[in-house]
Design a protein around this motif. Structure first.
Motif, PDB file in Angstrom:
ATOM      1  N   TYR A  98       5.447  -5.928  27.612  1.00 49.32           N
ATOM      2  CA  TYR A  98       6.218  -7.013  27.705  1.00 49.32           C
ATOM      3  C   TYR A  98       7.448  -7.059  28.548  1.00 49.32           C
ATOM      4  O   TYR A  98       8.438  -6.443  26.897  1.00 49.32           O
ATOM      5  CB  TYR A  98       6.430  -7.769  26.366  1.00 49.32           C
ATOM      6  N   PHE A  99       8.399  -7.555  28.594  1.00 49.39           N
ATOM      7  CA  PHE A  99       9.810  -7.945  29.567  1.00 49.39           C
ATOM      8  C   PHE A  99      10.577  -8.946  29.424  1.00 49.39           C
ATOM      9  O   PHE A  99      10.092 -10.272  29.515  1.00 49.39           O
ATOM     10  CB  PHE A  99       9.618  -7.387  30.917  1.00 49.39           C
ATOM     11  N   ILE A 100      12.025  -8.888  28.685  1.00 48.08           N
ATOM     12  CA  ILE A 100      12.183  -9.022  27.741  1.00 48.08           C
ATOM     13  C   ILE A 100      13.578  -9.865  28.977  1.00 48.08           C
ATOM     14  O   ILE A 100      13.924 -11.190  29.339  1.00 48.08           O
ATOM     15  CB  ILE A 100      13.640  -8.949  27.115  1.00 48.08           C
ATOM     16  N   ASN A 101      14.104  -9.198  30.234  1.00 53.04           N
ATOM     17  CA  ASN A 101      14.449  -9.413  31.306  1.00 53.04           C
ATOM     18  C   ASN A 101      14.046  -8.578  33.009  1.00 53.04           C
ATOM     19  O   ASN A 101      13.181  -7.983  32.122  1.00 53.04           O
ATOM     20  CB  ASN A 101      16.016  -9.321  31.489  1.00 53.04           C
ATOM     21  N   ALA A 102      14.387  -8.645  33.985  1.00 52.74           N
ATOM     22  CA  ALA A 102      13.612  -7.588  34.891  1.00 52.74           C
ATOM     23  C   ALA A 102      13.933  -5.768  34.564  1.00 52.74           C
ATOM     24  O   ALA A 102      12.928  -5.516  34.892  1.00 52.74           O
ATOM     25  CB  ALA A 102      14.873  -7.891  36.226  1.00 52.74           C
ATOM     26  N   ASP A 103      14.433  -5.718  33.480  1.00 50.15           N
ATOM     27  CA  ASP A 103      14.875  -4.204  33.705  1.00 50.15           C
ATOM     28  C   ASP A 103      14.377  -3.438  32.176  1.00 50.15           C
ATOM     29  O   ASP A 103      14.037  -2.412  31.779  1.00 50.15           O
ATOM     30  CB  ASP A 103      16.316  -3.621  33.445  1.00 50.15           C
ATOM     31  N   THR A 104      14.379  -4.883  31.222  1.00 49.93           N
ATOM     32  CA  THR A 104      14.038  -4.267  29.953  1.00 49.93           C
ATOM     33  C   THR A 104      12.852  -4.742  29.261  1.00 49.93           C
ATOM     34  O   THR A 104      12.310  -5.355  29.337  1.00 49.93           O
ATOM     35  CB  THR A 104      15.547  -4.935  28.904  1.00 49.93           C
ATOM     36  N   GLY A 105      12.114  -3.855  29.089  1.00 46.13           N
ATOM     37  CA  GLY A 105      11.061  -3.627  28.756  1.00 46.13           C
ATOM     38  C   GLY A 105      10.122  -3.243  28.385  1.00 46.13           C
ATOM     39  O   GLY A 105      10.446  -1.571  27.522  1.00 46.13           O
TER      40      GLY A 105
ATOM     41  N   ASP B  58      -3.466   5.461  23.155  1.00 41.63           N
ATOM     42  CA  ASP B  58      -3.154   6.938  22.592  1.00 41.63           C
ATOM     43  C   ASP B  58      -2.433   7.598  22.940  1.00 41.63           C
ATOM     44  O   ASP B  58      -1.969   9.415  22.880  1.00 41.63           O
ATOM     45  CB  ASP B  58      -4.231   7.628  23.974  1.00 41.63           C
ATOM     46  N   ILE B  59      -1.245   7.269  23.038  1.00 44.26           N
ATOM     47  CA  ILE B  59       0.166   7.895  23.080  1.00 44.26           C
ATOM     48  C   ILE B  59       1.460   6.823  22.768  1.00 44.26           C
ATOM     49  O   ILE B  59       2.460   7.752  23.232  1.00 44.26           O
ATOM     50  CB  ILE B  59       0.914   8.289  25.006  1.00 44.26           C
ATOM     51  N   GLY B  60       0.915   6.101  22.391  1.00 49.60           N
ATOM     52  CA  GLY B  60       1.895   5.640  21.885  1.00 49.60           C
ATOM     53  C   GLY B  60       2.911   4.178  22.504  1.00 49.60           C
ATOM     54  O   GLY B  60       1.800   3.253  22.945  1.00 49.60           O
ATOM     55  N   ASN B  61       4.125   4.063  22.071  1.00 48.38           N
ATOM     56  CA  ASN B  61       5.275   2.754  22.468  1.00 48.38           C
ATOM     57  C   ASN B  61       6.181   3.388  23.270  1.00 48.38           C
ATOM     58  O   ASN B  61       6.854   4.414  23.149  1.00 48.38           O
ATOM     59  CB  ASN B  61       5.408   2.056  21.704  1.00 48.38           C
ATOM     60  N   PHE B  62       6.709   2.681  24.404  1.00 47.52           N
ATOM     61  CA  PHE B  62       7.473   3.217  25.097  1.00 47.52           C
ATOM     62  C   PHE B  62       8.411   1.738  25.376  1.00 47.52           C
ATOM     63  O   PHE B  62       8.568   0.308  25.378  1.00 47.52           O
ATOM     64  CB  PHE B  62       7.063   3.543  26.147  1.00 47.52           C
ATOM     65  N   ARG B  63      10.216   2.297  26.004  1.00 45.40           N
ATOM     66  CA  ARG B  63      10.776   1.439  26.416  1.00 45.40           C
ATOM     67  C   ARG B  63      11.659   1.251  27.563  1.00 45.40           C
ATOM     68  O   ARG B  63      11.748   2.958  27.764  1.00 45.40           O
ATOM     69  CB  ARG B  63      11.326   0.688  25.070  1.00 45.40           C
ATOM     70  N   THR B  64      11.986   0.479  28.456  1.00 45.23           N
ATOM     71  CA  THR B  64      12.362   0.774  29.427  1.00 45.23           C
ATOM     72  C   THR B  64      13.505  -0.245  29.286  1.00 45.23           C
ATOM     73  O   THR B  64      13.570  -1.192  29.383  1.00 45.23           O
ATOM     74  CB  THR B  64      11.703   1.376  30.408  1.00 45.23           C
ATOM     75  N   THR B  65      15.066   0.089  30.046  1.00 44.67           N
ATOM     76  CA  THR B  65      16.108  -0.895  29.915  1.00 44.67           C
ATOM     77  C   THR B  65      16.287  -0.512  31.676  1.00 44.67           C
ATOM     78  O   THR B  65      17.377  -0.912  31.933  1.00 44.67           O
ATOM     79  CB  THR B  65      17.157  -0.256  29.587  1.00 44.67           C
ATOM     80  N   ASP B  66      15.750   0.432  33.000  1.00 46.82           N
ATOM     81  CA  ASP B  66      16.296   0.330  34.297  1.00 46.82           C
ATOM     82  C   ASP B  66      14.939  -0.259  35.314  1.00 46.82           C
ATOM     83  O   ASP B  66      14.776   0.252  36.346  1.00 46.82           O
ATOM     84  CB  ASP B  66      17.240   2.271  34.639  1.00 46.82           C
TER      85      ASP B  66
END
Length: 398
Positions: A27-34, A40-48
């Protein structure tokens, strides 16, 4: 398992993304942040845009954001964020889906194990407090029990749907059902066949995605509906009313498809074979140009140019491309192409797997012929590559 890719048309794997045996959501809230979740490895966040990823200290499987992405929730373990996912607060709930049609009003759905009943909770203050309702969606005399909730979706505070999976108590079989409410969850009406995902477009217009079944569209809250010419799709996402991204997975074959006309027509952007048979897919389309997908294999895929034919097909609105004509269509083999622009770089034909079956580089003519007589019957896509983009036309080989 090795995945073979054909005609990616703008989709590429993120080399710096976490690698998982199975991603459950994206799920991405904009082009960069999702956000992505992997069992098996958990949850992750990106801002770029997927260049770097930060591990999140939460235990959940799915992400949803609401009301222009002002706040978000996860499930089945419910966490809430109001700062683009930097911080998450445990709400103390475990649910099977969650939905907020407005800032204050929200719903969640769960099950009572071994029962014919669902648990539908409602909040009137943004999730601070929840009102517990036990909802009987299957009649007391039925031999069926609800065993899963596939999706919960509302178009406003009062009107919504819940799609569930029901099984016979004697193990003889199961079915998918959908129920609707028009009074804010007080009462629910059986709407027949359910699905994996319900995507609200506008007014009373929805699209339903279901595993191994064609997409359907309704303009009256599923009182009536029709099948869309799009193949099978159960993972669907939109960035606006018209632009929708979908993914199909069945029998080791998968496709990413795109619609730019509110689901009326779809085009294959990305195809693969020998993929996993038992994983669930997810797609996210935060803008017209930028999209993300998981479920193809153990990687996250991205496009930054709309993904290929469906988006670039909007170039058809200009006069020089609207004159392209392919006839006869349907065809038994020999096709005549006329009205082609002089600046064509390449003409290619791809099948439904995305494989190129014929091409003419630099035709240098407004009219020419192409022979598909040796190809099997089915649907094919002409791709007219120009300096401005790619124009797509669908033809049927009989």
């Amino acid at each position: 398992m090795t995945t073979t890719l054909f005609a990616q048309n703008g989709w590429f794997p993120l080399k710096t993304a976490p690698i998982s045996k199975q991603f459950t959501s994206i799920y991405f809230i904009n082009a960069d942040t999702g956000f992505v979740s992997a069992y098996d490895i958990g949850n992750f966040r990106t801002t770029d845009g997927g260049v770097t990823w930060t591990s999140l200290a939460i235990n959940t499987s799915y992400f949803k954001f609401f009301n222009n992405n002002k706040f978000g929730f996860t499930y089945p373990r419910v966490y809430k964020t109001t700062d683009d996912g930097f911080n998450w607060v445990d709400e103390g709930l475990v649910v099977l889906d969650i939905e907020f049609p407005s800032d204050a009003v929200g719903y969640s759905a769960g099950l009572i194990s071994g029962s014919k009943d669902m648990v539908i909770r409602k909040t009137l203050n943004g999730g601070k407090n929840w009102i517990y309702n036990k909802v009987q969606v299957i009649s007391p005399g039925s031999t069926m029990s609800v065993v899963n909730v596939h999706t919960l979706a509302f178009r406003d505070n009062e009107h919504g749907f819940v799609a569930v999976e029901a099984e016979a108590q004697d193990g003889s079989g199961g079915t998918q059902l959908a129920f609707s409410t028009s009074d804010g969850g007080i009462s629910w009406e059986n709407h027949g066949a359910g699905g994996d995902q319900l995507l609200f477009l506008h007014d009373s217009t929805w699209i339903r995605g279901d595993f191994n079944s064609p997409l359907i569209k309704t303009n009256d809250d599923f009182k009536t509906y029709r099948y869309l010419d799009s193949g099978d799709a159960y993972a669907i996402a939109k960035c606006d009313t018209n632009n929708i991204l979908g993914m199909n997975l069945y029998s080791g074959v998968g496709q990413i498809t795109r619609s730019t006309d509110a689901g009326e027509s779809w085009h294959i952007q990305f195809s693969f074979i020998n993929g996993p048979h038992d994983i669930r897919a997810a797609v996210s389309l935060p803008t017209k140009l930028v999209g993300y997908a998981v479920g193809v294999d153990s990687q996250i895929y991205k496009t930054i140019d709309g993904g290929g034919p469906p988006f670039i097909n909007e170039v058809n609105t200009t006069d020089q491309y609207s004159n392209i004509n392919i006839h006869p269509n349907p065809t038994t083999g020999i096709l005549t192409i006329s009205g082609a622009p002089e600046n064509l770089v390449n003409v290619s034909v791809v099948n439904v797997l995305g494989e190129t079956v014929a091409q003419i580089p630099h035709p240098h003519s407004a009219s020419f012929k192409l022979d598909l007589s040796q190809q099997p019957t089915g649907t094919y896509f002409f791709r007219f590559a120009t300096p401005e983009g790619v124009v797509v036309r669908k033809i049927i080989k009989e």
